[in-house]
Design a protein around this motif. Structure first.
Motif, mmCIF file in Angstrom:
data_model
loop_
_atom_site.group_PDB
_atom_site.id
_atom_site.type_symbol
_atom_site.label_atom_id
_atom_site.label_comp_id
_atom_site.label_asym_id
_atom_site.label_seq_id
_atom_site.Cartn_x
_atom_site.Cartn_y
_atom_site.Cartn_z
ATOM 1 N N SER A 487 0.724 -1.227 0.222
ATOM 2 C CA SER A 487 0.096 -0.005 -0.084
ATOM 3 C C SER A 487 0.847 1.324 -0.061
ATOM 4 N N PRO A 488 0.636 2.110 -0.855
ATOM 5 C CA PRO A 488 1.165 3.323 -1.058
ATOM 6 C C PRO A 488 1.412 4.165 0.402
ATOM 7 N N VAL A 489 0.332 3.809 1.481
ATOM 8 C CA VAL A 489 0.451 4.593 2.750
ATOM 9 C C VAL A 489 1.771 4.400 3.647
ATOM 10 N N LEU A 490 2.280 3.557 3.131
ATOM 11 C CA LEU A 490 3.781 3.023 3.759
ATOM 12 C C LEU A 490 4.845 4.199 3.477
ATOM 13 N N GLN A 491 4.724 4.612 2.410
ATOM 14 C CA GLN A 491 5.525 5.850 1.886
ATOM 15 C C GLN A 491 5.564 6.951 3.145
ATOM 16 N N GLY A 492 6.812 7.160 3.432
ATOM 17 C CA GLY A 492 6.832 8.331 4.295
ATOM 18 C C GLY A 492 6.616 8.083 6.038
ATOM 19 N N LYS A 493 6.137 6.750 6.146
ATOM 20 C CA LYS A 493 6.272 6.424 7.444
ATOM 21 C C LYS A 493 7.553 6.085 8.208
ATOM 22 N N LYS A 494 7.542 6.427 9.437
ATOM 23 C CA LYS A 494 8.842 6.364 10.146
ATOM 24 C C LYS A 494 8.816 5.097 11.196
ATOM 25 N N THR A 509 17.197 -2.321 6.628
ATOM 26 C CA THR A 509 17.182 -1.018 6.073
ATOM 27 C C THR A 509 16.831 -1.004 4.513
ATOM 28 N N MET A 510 17.521 -2.047 3.971
ATOM 29 C CA MET A 510 17.374 -2.028 2.557
ATOM 30 C C MET A 510 15.785 -2.286 2.028
ATOM 31 N N LEU A 511 15.259 -3.314 3.076
ATOM 32 C CA LEU A 511 13.717 -3.591 2.983
ATOM 33 C C LEU A 511 13.012 -2.545 3.144
ATOM 34 N N LEU A 512 13.127 -1.768 4.132
ATOM 35 C CA LEU A 512 12.394 -0.647 4.615
ATOM 36 C C LEU A 512 12.282 0.662 3.356
ATOM 37 N N LYS A 513 13.828 0.897 2.796
ATOM 38 C CA LYS A 513 13.955 1.681 1.756
ATOM 39 C C LYS A 513 13.175 1.681 0.509
ATOM 40 N N LYS A 514 12.878 0.173 0.285
ATOM 41 C CA LYS A 514 12.326 -0.330 -0.853
ATOM 42 C C LYS A 514 10.867 0.130 -0.962
ATOM 43 N N VAL A 515 10.215 0.401 0.282
ATOM 44 C CA VAL A 515 8.756 0.807 0.321
ATOM 45 C C VAL A 515 8.847 2.159 0.992
ATOM 46 N N GLY A 516 9.820 2.883 0.794
ATOM 47 C CA GLY A 516 9.897 4.387 1.411
ATOM 48 C C GLY A 516 9.449 4.928 2.694
ATOM 49 N N ILE A 517 9.946 3.754 3.604
ATOM 50 C CA ILE A 517 9.849 3.915 5.157
ATOM 51 C C ILE A 517 11.064 4.753 5.824
ATOM 52 N N ASP A 538 5.985 5.947 13.798
ATOM 53 C CA ASP A 538 4.873 5.470 13.767
ATOM 54 C C ASP A 538 4.830 3.918 14.124
ATOM 55 N N ILE A 539 6.125 3.392 14.215
ATOM 56 C CA ILE A 539 6.184 1.654 14.571
ATOM 57 C C ILE A 539 7.377 1.344 15.009
ATOM 58 N N ILE A 540 7.761 0.406 15.945
ATOM 59 C CA ILE A 540 9.104 -0.085 16.301
ATOM 60 C C ILE A 540 9.347 -1.510 15.838
ATOM 61 N N LEU A 541 10.370 -1.744 15.313
ATOM 62 C CA LEU A 541 10.908 -2.991 15.041
ATOM 63 C C LEU A 541 12.065 -3.290 15.813
ATOM 64 N N THR A 542 11.973 -4.116 16.640
ATOM 65 C CA THR A 542 13.049 -4.333 17.797
ATOM 66 C C THR A 542 13.304 -6.082 17.735
ATOM 67 N N LEU A 608 4.087 -4.726 8.022
ATOM 68 C CA LEU A 608 4.039 -3.635 8.282
ATOM 69 C C LEU A 608 2.839 -2.742 7.583
ATOM 70 N N GLU A 609 2.112 -3.338 6.809
ATOM 71 C CA GLU A 609 0.878 -2.981 6.055
ATOM 72 C C GLU A 609 -0.264 -2.942 7.066
ATOM 73 N N LYS A 610 -0.206 -4.375 7.665
ATOM 74 C CA LYS A 610 -1.088 -4.412 8.730
ATOM 75 C C LYS A 610 -1.327 -3.454 10.005
ATOM 76 N N TYR A 611 -0.241 -2.800 10.306
ATOM 77 C CA TYR A 611 -0.065 -1.854 11.245
ATOM 78 C C TYR A 611 -0.083 -0.341 10.906
ATOM 79 N N LEU A 612 0.438 -0.246 9.695
ATOM 80 C CA LEU A 612 0.406 1.100 9.350
ATOM 81 C C LEU A 612 -0.435 1.479 8.216
ATOM 82 N N ALA A 613 -1.085 0.706 7.404
ATOM 83 C CA ALA A 613 -1.912 1.236 6.320
ATOM 84 C C ALA A 613 -3.325 1.761 6.953
#
Length: 613
Positions: A487-494, A509-517, A538-542, A608-613
């Motif tokens: 979903s394009p809503v991931l673009q710009g999420k932090k 970081t490579m995977l996050l860059k691909k979707v604009g996060i 917007d989300i924590i990946l730990t 990511l889409e589940k929690y950020l879309a």
């Protein structure tokens, strides 16, 4: 299964108890006889025989009669003759009573003793005649001849009675001595019985004390062994968890980068190299999963899912996957004979069924060099709410020797065939857990599994599992989320990424860059918590096992943070462990979802889409 055996001390104890019981019964019989004899003898001594009493009374009255009669002769008093007549009658009664008792016991012996001098009937006749004379007053002082004959008769019978009584007294004296002797013997027997019983009881008490001592030692040993077992189980669990983490963490990077490069690489030769890396990584991951699955099954901690699925479709998926990969490489055909309706919907654990099929089918392909492998599935039995599915996997491989069929489902066991070729021997390498896991999974679902095999002709593994029939529909058109459909809503999420492994940081970081996060990186828990407080995400990946503060500890702090927006921020945990207890603890700490390493790109993007879309 070995049966418990009686210890030597227990055998001695049982034998001693039997000896005591038999001895007590035997000695009790002897003792009872002695006591009865002693009692009878005492009764004999304490109560004089009635017949002897009759004779003794007759003798006493005869003596008195003799004295009264002589006094009458001296004084001539008329009253004395009446008394004499009365004494004669009393004596006569005693003799008559004695005659009536003469057919029993002691009376017969007395009568026999009296008869040696004068028979009892003659005595009775004499006393009857004497009584008649006294009553008719035919015995007077003036009749000297009569008086002399009476004196002679009284003296004669008096002496006769005394002689019989003396013999009776002698008899009683002998009887007294016999009774005393029996009493002494009985007392000795009772004393011996007491001491023997006491010794045996002391022996039994000693054996019991010894057994109790051994039992206490055994219990202490069992408690110590139990404590060691608990500690070993904890060590084993921690070891498996650590091993899973140490192996899965680098696999995450290996498989992740391989997947990324494979999607962008066009050179055929390089793609082959990538596929080799991917295959080796998947094999290593499969080995780790087998070890962990076996550990959970062995500890009884594996939980089964219960979701509806089409069973024919599940079998075909596994068959197609292996026929197009490992079977195709060996030139082996995989035949499917699935006599199941397309619409047969059952409720159970789809993943575990596929795992069983995958292990059995890959095992059959591994052991087969020529020919093929066949999957045969039928409904063994069916009721309105349940169906038993029987699936057989047959191969034309090297077979199993008869002496190894019974052990083929044991853990860490592999078939060894001395007639196998060098390639065959190389093909059967592995952990030796696949069939053991299959057996555990089948039995965990209430089913059975077995094998039939003929050396150098092949084997047939057959298992049956009962499934509930499901009524709800399954959406077969549902597709997994892919990178191209994010979903394009991931673009710009932090996102705040807390990870200490540089390679995994590079992959994430490579995977996050691909979707604009957009992202910030923290290499330990304390730094990550500080960045959480100072910035907006917007989300924590730990990762769970980060230094200073672990991922679940960070989640606990976040869920208690005063700011409501930050307090409700989604947290995704990244971990290499698949121990269910640990995963449950992470969720209980406040982590929304756990991704188990190594995860696929699509799994990460879907989360990511589940929690950020």
């Amino acid at each position: 299964m070995k049966r418990a055996k009686l210890s030597f001390s227990n055998i001695i104890l049982i034998t001693a108890c039997l000896v005591v019981v038999v001895s007590i019964l035997f000695l009790n019989v002897i003792n009872t006889r002695n006591i009865i004899t002693l009692k009878n003898s005492i009764d004999t001594l304490s109560i004089e025989n009635k017949n002897i009493s009759l004779l003794r009374s007759a003798s006493d009255e005869l003596v008195e009669l003799e004295l009264v009669y002589n006094k009458y002769l001296q004084t001539g008093e008329a009253s004395l003759i009446d008394l004499s007549s009365k004494l004669v009658d009393n004596t006569l009664k005693r003799l008559i009573n004695l005659q009536q008792e003469s057919d029993s016991g002691r009376a017969a012996q007395i009568v026999h003793q009296l008869a040696k001098e004068r028979p009892l009937p003659a005595m009775i006749a004499d006393f009857q005649n004497l009584s008649s004379k006294f009553k008719k007053n035919q015995i007077g002082v003036s009749r000297i001849s009569e008086t002399d004959s009476v004196n002679i008769l009284l003296a004669q019978y008096n002496q006769q009675f005394k002689r019989v009584l003396i013999k009776e007294d002698a008899f009683r004296e002998n009887l007294n001595q016999t009774i005393f002797k029996n009493a002494v013997t009985g007392t000795d027997v009772i004393q011996k019985f007491f001491w023997i019983s006491l010794l045996i009881i002391l022996f039994i008490v000693g054996v019991l004390v010894y057994n109790i001592y051994k039992m206490v030692n055994y219990e202490n040993e069992i408690l110590e062994a139990r404590e060691k077992a608990v500690k070993l189980a904890q060590v084993k669990s921690r070891f498996l968890s650590n091993m899973s983490h140490e192996i899965r963490s680098p696999l995450t990077a290996i498989m992740g980068f391989t997947e990324i490069i494979d999607k962008i690489e066009t050179d055929a030769e390089k793609r082959n190299f990538l596929h080799a890396i991917k295959t080796s990584s998947e094999h290593l991951l499969s080995t780790v999963n087998d070890v962990l699955d076996f550990s959970k099954l062995d500890a009884g901690k594996l939980k089964l899912e219960k979701q509806p699925f089409y069973i024919k479709s599940a079998i075909e998926e596994v068959s197609f996957a292996l026929s197009s990969t490992s079977a195709a490489k060996k030139g082996i055909r995989v035949n499917t004979v699935i006599n199941l309706p397309e619409s047969l919907l059952v409720k159970g654990d789809l993943f575990r069924l596929k795992q069983i099929l995958y292990n059995l089918l890959s095992n059959a392909i591994k052991f087969t060099e020529k020919g093929g492998v066949t999957i045969d599935a039928v409904i063994a039995s069916k009721t309105p709410d349940k169906a038993v599915i029987r699936i057989a996997v047959a191969d034309t491989g090297i077979g199993i020797p008869n002496d190894q069929i019974k052990t083929v489902f044991e853990e860490f066991t592999q078939v060894s065939n001395n007639t196998a070729t060098k390639d065959n021997r190389r093909a059967i390498k592995g952990t030796g857990l696949g069939l053991s896991i299959c057996k555990m999974l089948v039995e965990l679902q209430g089913g059975t599994i077995g094998v039939e095999s003929k050396l150098n002709h092949g084997s047939v593994f057959t298992f049956s599992i009962p499934y509930e029939l499901a009524t709800e529909k399954v959406d077969t058109d549902k597709e997994q989320t892919t990178m191209t459909s994010i979903s394009p809503v991931l673009q710009g999420k932090k996102a705040l990424v807390i990870e200490d492994n540089d390679v995994n940081i590079m992959l994430l970081t490579m995977l996050l860059k691909k979707v604009g996060i957009v992202y910030d990186i923290a290499k330990d828990g304390e730094l990550g918590l500080q960045m959480f407080k100072e910035n907006v995400y917007d989300i924590i990946l730990t990762d769970i096992n980060v230094p200073k503060l672990t991922g679940d500890e960070i989640a606990v702090f976040v869920r208690q943070y005063p700011d409501e927006v930050k307090r409700n921020m989604p947290i995704v945990g990244l971990t290499a462990t698949i121990v269910q207890d640990d995963l449950d603890d992470y969720l209980a700490a406040g982590i929304n979802q756990v991704l188990v390493k190594p995860f696929k790109q699509d799994d990460l993007y879907a989360t990511l889409e589940k929690y950020l879309a």
